[in-house]
Design a protein around this motif. Sequence first.
Motif, PDB file in Angstrom:
ATOM      1  N   ALA A 158       0.703  -1.307  -0.100  1.00  0.00           N
ATOM      2  CA  ALA A 158      -0.031  -0.153  -0.140  1.00  0.00           C
ATOM      3  C   ALA A 158       0.907   1.224  -0.082  1.00  0.00           C
ATOM      4  CB  ALA A 158      -0.921  -0.048   1.184  1.00  0.00           C
ATOM      5  N   PHE A 159       1.998   1.230   0.751  1.00  0.00           N
ATOM      6  CA  PHE A 159       2.656   2.433   0.879  1.00  0.00           C
ATOM      7  C   PHE A 159       4.027   2.519  -0.165  1.00  0.00           C
ATOM      8  CE2 PHE A 159       5.836   5.028   3.321  1.00  0.00           C
ATOM      9  CZ  PHE A 159       5.245   6.280   3.466  1.00  0.00           C
ATOM     10  N   LEU A 160       4.690   1.446  -0.595  1.00  0.00           N
ATOM     11  CA  LEU A 160       5.637   1.549  -1.326  1.00  0.00           C
ATOM     12  C   LEU A 160       5.394   0.849  -2.482  1.00  0.00           C
ATOM     13  CD1 LEU A 160       8.572   0.263   1.218  1.00  0.00           C
ATOM     14  CD2 LEU A 160       7.977   2.443   0.639  1.00  0.00           C
ATOM     15  N   GLY A 161       4.561  -0.245  -2.718  1.00  0.00           N
ATOM     16  CA  GLY A 161       4.353  -0.895  -3.899  1.00  0.00           C
ATOM     17  C   GLY A 161       3.511  -0.010  -5.002  1.00  0.00           C
ATOM     18  N   LEU A 162       2.885   0.769  -4.477  1.00  0.00           N
ATOM     19  CA  LEU A 162       1.882   1.323  -5.425  1.00  0.00           C
ATOM     20  C   LEU A 162       2.558   2.871  -5.709  1.00  0.00           C
ATOM     21  CD1 LEU A 162      -1.562   0.831  -3.628  1.00  0.00           C
ATOM     22  CD2 LEU A 162      -0.801  -0.175  -5.673  1.00  0.00           C
ATOM     23  N   ARG A 163       3.635   3.007  -5.113  1.00  0.00           N
ATOM     24  CA  ARG A 163       4.305   4.551  -5.406  1.00  0.00           C
ATOM     25  C   ARG A 163       4.511   4.636  -7.067  1.00  0.00           C
ATOM     26  NH1 ARG A 163       9.267   5.826  -1.889  1.00  0.00           N
ATOM     27  NH2 ARG A 163       9.646   7.196  -3.446  1.00  0.00           N
ATOM     28  N   PRO A 164       4.885   3.701  -7.505  1.00  0.00           N
ATOM     29  CA  PRO A 164       5.198   3.937  -9.054  1.00  0.00           C
ATOM     30  C   PRO A 164       4.117   4.131  -9.714  1.00  0.00           C
ATOM     31  CG  PRO A 164       6.346   1.841  -8.358  1.00  0.00           C
ATOM     32  CD  PRO A 164       5.559   2.412  -7.218  1.00  0.00           C
ATOM     33  N   PHE A 165       2.638   3.478  -9.433  1.00  0.00           N
ATOM     34  CA  PHE A 165       1.728   4.061 -10.286  1.00  0.00           C
ATOM     35  C   PHE A 165       1.287   5.358  -9.908  1.00  0.00           C
ATOM     36  CE2 PHE A 165       1.831  -0.697  -9.886  1.00  0.00           C
ATOM     37  CZ  PHE A 165       1.745  -0.915 -10.929  1.00  0.00           C
ATOM     38  N   ALA A 166       1.553   5.766  -8.567  1.00  0.00           N
ATOM     39  CA  ALA A 166       1.024   7.156  -8.226  1.00  0.00           C
ATOM     40  C   ALA A 166       1.835   8.080  -8.909  1.00  0.00           C
ATOM     41  CB  ALA A 166       1.346   7.215  -6.493  1.00  0.00           C
ATOM     42  N   SER A 167       3.133   7.681  -9.066  1.00  0.00           N
ATOM     43  CA  SER A 167       4.033   8.621  -9.766  1.00  0.00           C
ATOM     44  C   SER A 167       3.777   8.791 -11.253  1.00  0.00           C
ATOM     45  CB  SER A 167       5.571   7.911  -9.756  1.00  0.00           C
ATOM     46  OG  SER A 167       5.811   7.963  -8.465  1.00  0.00           O
ATOM     47  N   LEU A 168       3.387   7.643 -12.031  1.00  0.00           N
ATOM     48  CA  LEU A 168       2.687   7.604 -13.272  1.00  0.00           C
ATOM     49  C   LEU A 168       1.368   8.368 -13.435  1.00  0.00           C
ATOM     50  CD1 LEU A 168       3.265   3.968 -14.276  1.00  0.00           C
ATOM     51  CD2 LEU A 168       4.571   5.745 -15.279  1.00  0.00           C
ATOM     52  N   VAL A 169       0.817   8.350 -12.281  1.00  0.00           N
ATOM     53  CA  VAL A 169      -0.849   9.138 -12.406  1.00  0.00           C
ATOM     54  C   VAL A 169      -0.364  10.558 -12.458  1.00  0.00           C
ATOM     55  CG1 VAL A 169      -2.753   9.481 -11.384  1.00  0.00           C
ATOM     56  CG2 VAL A 169      -1.909   7.076 -11.584  1.00  0.00           C
TER      57      VAL A 169
END
Length: 359
Positions: free
Chosen positions: A300-311
Amino acid sequence: MLGVLNFSQFLPILVLAPWAGGASDRFNRRNLLFVTQSVAIVLSGGLGLLARLHLAPTSVVIADAVALGIVSAFSAPAQQALIPSLVSKDEVPTAVALNSMTFNLARAVGPAAAALTVKYLGIPAAFGINALSYAIFIAALVYIGHQEQELADRSVGHVRASIDILRRRPQLVVFLVIVAAVGFASDPVNTLAPAWANAFGREDTFAGFIIGAFGAGAVTAGFVVAGRVGGSRRRMFSTLLLLGGGMVAFSVTPWLPLALPILFVAGFGYLASNTHATSRLQLGVEPSERGRIMALWSVAFLGLRPFASLVDGAIAGVFGVRVAGVVLALPALGCAVWMALRARTRGWGPSREALPPEG
C-alpha cells in the motif's frame, strides 16, 4: 528511463508481498534482515565498483535496481514487524511514530546528500556510502541482540495466509486503504518537486525547500503524535483532512510565502495519518502475523508508489502540476469523509476497527 528505473525498483515489492510477508513470519526476522542487508551491501557496493570501472550501462543499473527491489520486498515487512518486539505494547505507537519520522527525515535529507556526494566525490562514492548505510543497519541488529519470535504455521500457503488475515479482520482493510491514500496524496511533493518550483517561478533547485517544508511538518508530527494510537475516528478524520485539505490548498495557492506553511501542515497530516494507520495494523494482528500484514502495508505504501508517480506525472503533463496536486489529494479527503460518515452512526470515539484481536 528514470521512470523505468523507479518502476523496476518498486515492482518487486508489489509482486512478492505474500511471499515476503510469509518469510517474515516463518523465519526469524533478525536473521532474515542480516541476510537481506548483506545482499544489499553487495548490490550497492558492486554497482559503485562497476561505475568506477565504467562497466555500468543502463541495463546493469536497471538490473541492480530490480535486485535491490527484491531485497526491499523481503526486508521491509521484517523491519516493520520487528519494531513491536523491541518495545512494550503501550510503546508501539511511539516506536512507529519515531520510525516514520526517521524514514521521512531520510527521504528529505537523502536526495540532497546524494546530490552533494555526486557533485564533489562522484557517482561511485555515492554508491559506496549507500552500501555503508546497510552496514550500519547490520551493526544495529547486532546491538539489539536475539529477539524471541513466535513463528507462523508453515503448512499454510503464503497467499492464502495473507487472505485469511484480512478475511478474519476485514477492518484492517480500512487502514491499508488509508495508507495507500496517504501515499498518493504525498507523491506529488516528491515526484514533481522541480515542477512545483517552476510553478512558483523558481529554479529547479528550489525543489529542496518544497520537500523540506513537507518533511519538516512530518518530523514535527513524529514528536506530537508519538505514543498516541489512532483509535478514534475524530483523530483519523482530523489528520486526513490536514493532509488532503493541505495539499489542495497548497496546489491552488499562488503565493509562495503562504504555500510553504500550508505544505508544512500537509506534511504534519501525512505522517500523523500514516502513523495512526500503521500503529493499528501493527496492533491489530497477532505477533506471528505481523510480517504478512506489514507486507501488505509495504504494498500500500511502497508498492503503489510507481503507479502514483505515473498518475500524477501524466496529469501534470496534460493539465499542470497544480491539478495533479488536487487530484492526488482526493483519496485522502475521501477517507476523511468516510470517517465522518461512520462517525454519524457510531460516534467519534474509539472505533471498532481500531481494536486489537482478542488474546
